[in-house]
Design a protein around this motif. Structure first.
Motif, PDB file in Angstrom:
ATOM      1  N   GLU A 101       0.781  -7.718  19.379  1.00 38.57           N
ATOM      2  CA  GLU A 101       2.174  -7.454  19.009  1.00 38.57           C
ATOM      3  C   GLU A 101       2.573  -8.289  17.799  1.00 38.57           C
ATOM      4  O   GLU A 101       3.258  -7.799  16.891  1.00 38.57           O
ATOM      5  N   ALA A 102       2.131  -9.543  17.764  1.00 40.02           N
ATOM      6  CA  ALA A 102       2.433 -10.413  16.631  1.00 40.02           C
ATOM      7  C   ALA A 102       1.749  -9.909  15.358  1.00 40.02           C
ATOM      8  O   ALA A 102       2.336  -9.939  14.269  1.00 40.02           O
ATOM      9  N   GLU A 103       0.510  -9.428  15.497  1.00 41.33           N
ATOM     10  CA  GLU A 103      -0.209  -8.900  14.339  1.00 41.33           C
ATOM     11  C   GLU A 103       0.458  -7.630  13.827  1.00 41.33           C
ATOM     12  O   GLU A 103       0.606  -7.447  12.608  1.00 41.33           O
ATOM     13  N   ASP A 104       0.860  -6.758  14.720  1.00 38.76           N
ATOM     14  CA  ASP A 104       1.550  -5.529  14.303  1.00 38.76           C
ATOM     15  C   ASP A 104       2.845  -5.855  13.567  1.00 38.76           C
ATOM     16  O   ASP A 104       3.186  -5.209  12.565  1.00 38.76           O
ATOM     17  N   GLU A 105       3.566  -6.848  14.054  1.00 39.48           N
ATOM     18  CA  GLU A 105       4.809  -7.255  13.403  1.00 39.48           C
ATOM     19  C   GLU A 105       4.524  -7.849  12.023  1.00 39.48           C
ATOM     20  O   GLU A 105       5.238  -7.574  11.050  1.00 39.48           O
ATOM     21  N   ARG A 106       3.458  -8.649  11.915  1.00 38.71           N
ATOM     22  CA  ARG A 106       3.087  -9.240  10.620  1.00 38.71           C
ATOM     23  C   ARG A 106       2.779  -8.149   9.599  1.00 38.71           C
ATOM     24  O   ARG A 106       3.233  -8.210   8.452  1.00 38.71           O
ATOM     25  N   VAL A 107       2.021  -7.142  10.010  1.00 39.79           N
ATOM     26  CA  VAL A 107       1.642  -6.062   9.098  1.00 39.79           C
ATOM     27  C   VAL A 107       2.854  -5.246   8.688  1.00 39.79           C
ATOM     28  O   VAL A 107       2.998  -4.858   7.529  1.00 39.79           O
ATOM     29  N   ARG A 108       3.758  -4.981   9.635  1.00 36.32           N
ATOM     30  CA  ARG A 108       4.970  -4.214   9.310  1.00 36.32           C
ATOM     31  C   ARG A 108       5.812  -4.914   8.252  1.00 36.32           C
ATOM     32  O   ARG A 108       6.473  -4.266   7.428  1.00 36.32           O
ATOM     33  N   GLU A 109       5.813  -6.246   8.268  1.00 35.72           N
ATOM     34  CA  GLU A 109       6.636  -7.003   7.343  1.00 35.72           C
ATOM     35  C   GLU A 109       6.006  -7.185   5.964  1.00 35.72           C
ATOM     36  O   GLU A 109       6.664  -7.676   5.038  1.00 35.72           O
ATOM     37  N   LEU A 110       4.748  -6.793   5.800  1.00 33.34           N
ATOM     38  CA  LEU A 110       4.105  -6.906   4.505  1.00 33.34           C
ATOM     39  C   LEU A 110       4.766  -5.967   3.497  1.00 33.34           C
ATOM     40  O   LEU A 110       5.027  -4.808   3.794  1.00 33.34           O
ATOM     41  N   GLU A 111       5.009  -6.468   2.313  1.00 33.17           N
ATOM     42  CA  GLU A 111       5.613  -5.637   1.266  1.00 33.17           C
ATOM     43  C   GLU A 111       4.550  -4.911   0.455  1.00 33.17           C
ATOM     44  O   GLU A 111       4.792  -3.828  -0.078  1.00 33.17           O
ATOM     45  N   SER A 112       3.374  -5.510   0.348  1.00 32.96           N
ATOM     46  CA  SER A 112       2.300  -4.933  -0.460  1.00 32.96           C
ATOM     47  C   SER A 112       1.619  -3.782   0.278  1.00 32.96           C
ATOM     48  O   SER A 112       1.108  -3.961   1.395  1.00 32.96           O
ATOM     49  N   LYS A 113       1.596  -2.602  -0.333  1.00 38.16           N
ATOM     50  CA  LYS A 113       0.895  -1.463   0.262  1.00 38.16           C
ATOM     51  C   LYS A 113      -0.606  -1.725   0.324  1.00 38.16           C
ATOM     52  O   LYS A 113      -1.279  -1.269   1.241  1.00 38.16           O
ATOM     53  N   PHE A 114      -1.114  -2.485  -0.646  1.00 38.80           N
ATOM     54  CA  PHE A 114      -2.542  -2.819  -0.630  1.00 38.80           C
ATOM     55  C   PHE A 114      -2.864  -3.687   0.582  1.00 38.80           C
ATOM     56  O   PHE A 114      -3.851  -3.449   1.285  1.00 38.80           O
ATOM     57  N   GLU A 115      -2.048  -4.698   0.828  1.00 44.75           N
ATOM     58  CA  GLU A 115      -2.310  -5.589   1.959  1.00 44.75           C
ATOM     59  C   GLU A 115      -2.208  -4.843   3.284  1.00 44.75           C
ATOM     60  O   GLU A 115      -2.961  -5.124   4.225  1.00 44.75           O
ATOM     61  N   LYS A 116      -1.286  -3.891   3.376  1.00 44.72           N
ATOM     62  CA  LYS A 116      -1.182  -3.084   4.591  1.00 44.72           C
ATOM     63  C   LYS A 116      -2.441  -2.238   4.786  1.00 44.72           C
ATOM     64  O   LYS A 116      -2.955  -2.109   5.904  1.00 44.72           O
ATOM     65  N   ALA A 117      -2.938  -1.667   3.686  1.00 47.11           N
ATOM     66  CA  ALA A 117      -4.163  -0.867   3.766  1.00 47.11           C
ATOM     67  C   ALA A 117      -5.351  -1.750   4.132  1.00 47.11           C
ATOM     68  O   ALA A 117      -6.219  -1.356   4.927  1.00 47.11           O
ATOM     69  N   TYR A 118      -5.396  -2.959   3.562  1.00 50.93           N
ATOM     70  CA  TYR A 118      -6.476  -3.903   3.883  1.00 50.93           C
ATOM     71  C   TYR A 118      -6.448  -4.260   5.367  1.00 50.93           C
ATOM     72  O   TYR A 118      -7.498  -4.276   6.033  1.00 50.93           O
ATOM     73  N   ARG A 144     -13.827   2.703   5.120  1.00 49.38           N
ATOM     74  CA  ARG A 144     -14.227   2.968   3.737  1.00 49.38           C
ATOM     75  C   ARG A 144     -13.181   3.808   3.013  1.00 49.38           C
ATOM     76  O   ARG A 144     -12.776   3.499   1.890  1.00 49.38           O
ATOM     77  N   ASN A 145     -12.732   4.882   3.666  1.00 45.09           N
ATOM     78  CA  ASN A 145     -11.775   5.779   3.034  1.00 45.09           C
ATOM     79  C   ASN A 145     -10.430   5.100   2.802  1.00 45.09           C
ATOM     80  O   ASN A 145      -9.779   5.312   1.763  1.00 45.09           O
ATOM     81  N   THR A 146     -10.007   4.274   3.757  1.00 38.08           N
ATOM     82  CA  THR A 146      -8.751   3.536   3.608  1.00 38.08           C
ATOM     83  C   THR A 146      -8.812   2.593   2.419  1.00 38.08           C
ATOM     84  O   THR A 146      -7.868   2.507   1.614  1.00 38.08           O
ATOM     85  N   LEU A 147      -9.936   1.891   2.268  1.00 39.75           N
ATOM     86  CA  LEU A 147     -10.098   0.968   1.144  1.00 39.75           C
ATOM     87  C   LEU A 147     -10.178   1.707  -0.184  1.00 39.75           C
ATOM     88  O   LEU A 147      -9.616   1.245  -1.194  1.00 39.75           O
ATOM     89  N   GLU A 148     -10.850   2.837  -0.217  1.00 39.55           N
ATOM     90  CA  GLU A 148     -10.969   3.577  -1.469  1.00 39.55           C
ATOM     91  C   GLU A 148      -9.599   4.016  -1.977  1.00 39.55           C
ATOM     92  O   GLU A 148      -9.323   3.941  -3.179  1.00 39.55           O
ATOM     93  N   VAL A 149      -8.736   4.472  -1.084  1.00 37.95           N
ATOM     94  CA  VAL A 149      -7.377   4.853  -1.487  1.00 37.95           C
ATOM     95  C   VAL A 149      -6.624   3.628  -1.988  1.00 37.95           C
ATOM     96  O   VAL A 149      -5.925   3.688  -3.011  1.00 37.95           O
ATOM     97  N   ALA A 150      -6.761   2.502  -1.290  1.00 36.58           N
ATOM     98  CA  ALA A 150      -6.060   1.275  -1.692  1.00 36.58           C
ATOM     99  C   ALA A 150      -6.499   0.811  -3.071  1.00 36.58           C
ATOM    100  O   ALA A 150      -5.667   0.456  -3.918  1.00 36.58           O
ATOM    101  N   PHE A 151      -7.805   0.812  -3.333  1.00 37.51           N
ATOM    102  CA  PHE A 151      -8.302   0.391  -4.648  1.00 37.51           C
ATOM    103  C   PHE A 151      -7.874   1.363  -5.746  1.00 37.51           C
ATOM    104  O   PHE A 151      -7.674   0.963  -6.889  1.00 37.51           O
TER     105      PHE A 151
END
Length: 256
Positions: free
Chosen positions: A146-163, A180-187
């Motif tokens: 739950e804490a990790e999900d909350e941390r990710v939701r609060e990230l402003e960077s779309k790249f960091e969310k994808a990572y 792999r596909n998630t990272l390729e879109v992020a990059f």
């Protein structure tokens, strides 16, 4: 059986039971003996069944399914241990001694030690595609997730969310294609203004994902790109564990 052994036999414990291919039953057991398990029960008729055990991990049972390829069930379980580093070192040493290498991709395979929001863990996929997770937990998994999900939701960077999503796919679910596909879109879409340390961590993850998929050329390319990223000395110190992981990935690619 003496009284002491009988007490041990009847202590409160669970024994997971897994299906495996009837025609590859002995091959299945071979992998567990390679890991260092001991066969404590074996029968070939009237149906195929066996049990294996290893101190520090526990006991597993297996039964052969003649229709495994068509409608077999893949199972899994989680084993809690207080000493994941020691357990992993032992398993890796046993596999290296038996096979001459560490089976890190394909079926069967064993992962490296990975850090998730919940634990340090090792994923083992056996010849029947059953998944054994051996982990040293950080605490209550529900609270931690739950804490990790909350941390990710609060990230402003779309790249960091994808990572974060790719990291979970790779290390918690072993869904390397989706990672792999998630990272390729992020990059491709979200690298503008990205910090060098975040870019480095993502390249290390990408290298591991490619290596896990058997895509050596792409993995080597990601390793090269990671090493070309300019980092300060302080950043290099903070990212020491990622440099170590990159070194391990490179060694794995060049030796397997």
């Amino acid at each position: 059986m003496d009284k002491e052994k009988l007490v041990e036999k009847n202590r409160n414990r669970s024994v997971p039971l897994f299906e495996c291919d009837y025609n590859l039953f002995d091959h299945h057991l071979e992998f567990y003996t390679a890991l260092g398990f001991e066969i404590i029960y074996y029968q070939k008729a009237p149906y195929r069944f066996a049990s294996v055990i290893k101190e520090g991990i526990g006991e597993f049972g297996f039964y052969g399914n003649k229709n495994f390829k068509e409608n077999g069930n893949r199972g899994g379980c989680y084993i809690y241990v207080p000493n994941i580093q020691e357990v992993f070192a032992d398993l890796k040493s046993n596999l290296k001694a038996y096979y001459g290498k560490i089976p890190s991709k394909g079926i069967p395979r064993i992962s490296r030690i990975n850090k998730t929001a919940e634990d340090w863990r090792v994923n083992i996929t056996d010849p029947g595609e059953n998944t054994i997770i051996i982990g040293e937990t950080f605490g209550d998994s529900t609270t931690l997730m739950e804490a990790e999900d909350e941390r990710v939701r609060e990230l402003e960077s779309k790249f960091e969310k994808a990572y974060a999503a790719a990291y979970r796919l790779a290390y918690s679910k072993e869904d390397f294609l989706a990672a792999r596909n998630t990272l390729e879109v992020a990059f491709h879409k979200f690298t503008a203004g990205l910090n060098s340390d975040m870019l480095f961590k993502a390249k290390v993850l990408q290298a591991e994902v490619f290596a896990s998929l058997g895509q050596k050329k792409q993995a080597k390319g990601a390793i090269r790109e990671a090493n070309e990223i300019q980092l300060t000395e302080n950043e290099k110190v903070q990212l020491y564990s990622f440099y170590e992981r990159l070194r391990e990935i490179n060694e794995d690619i060049n030796t397997n």
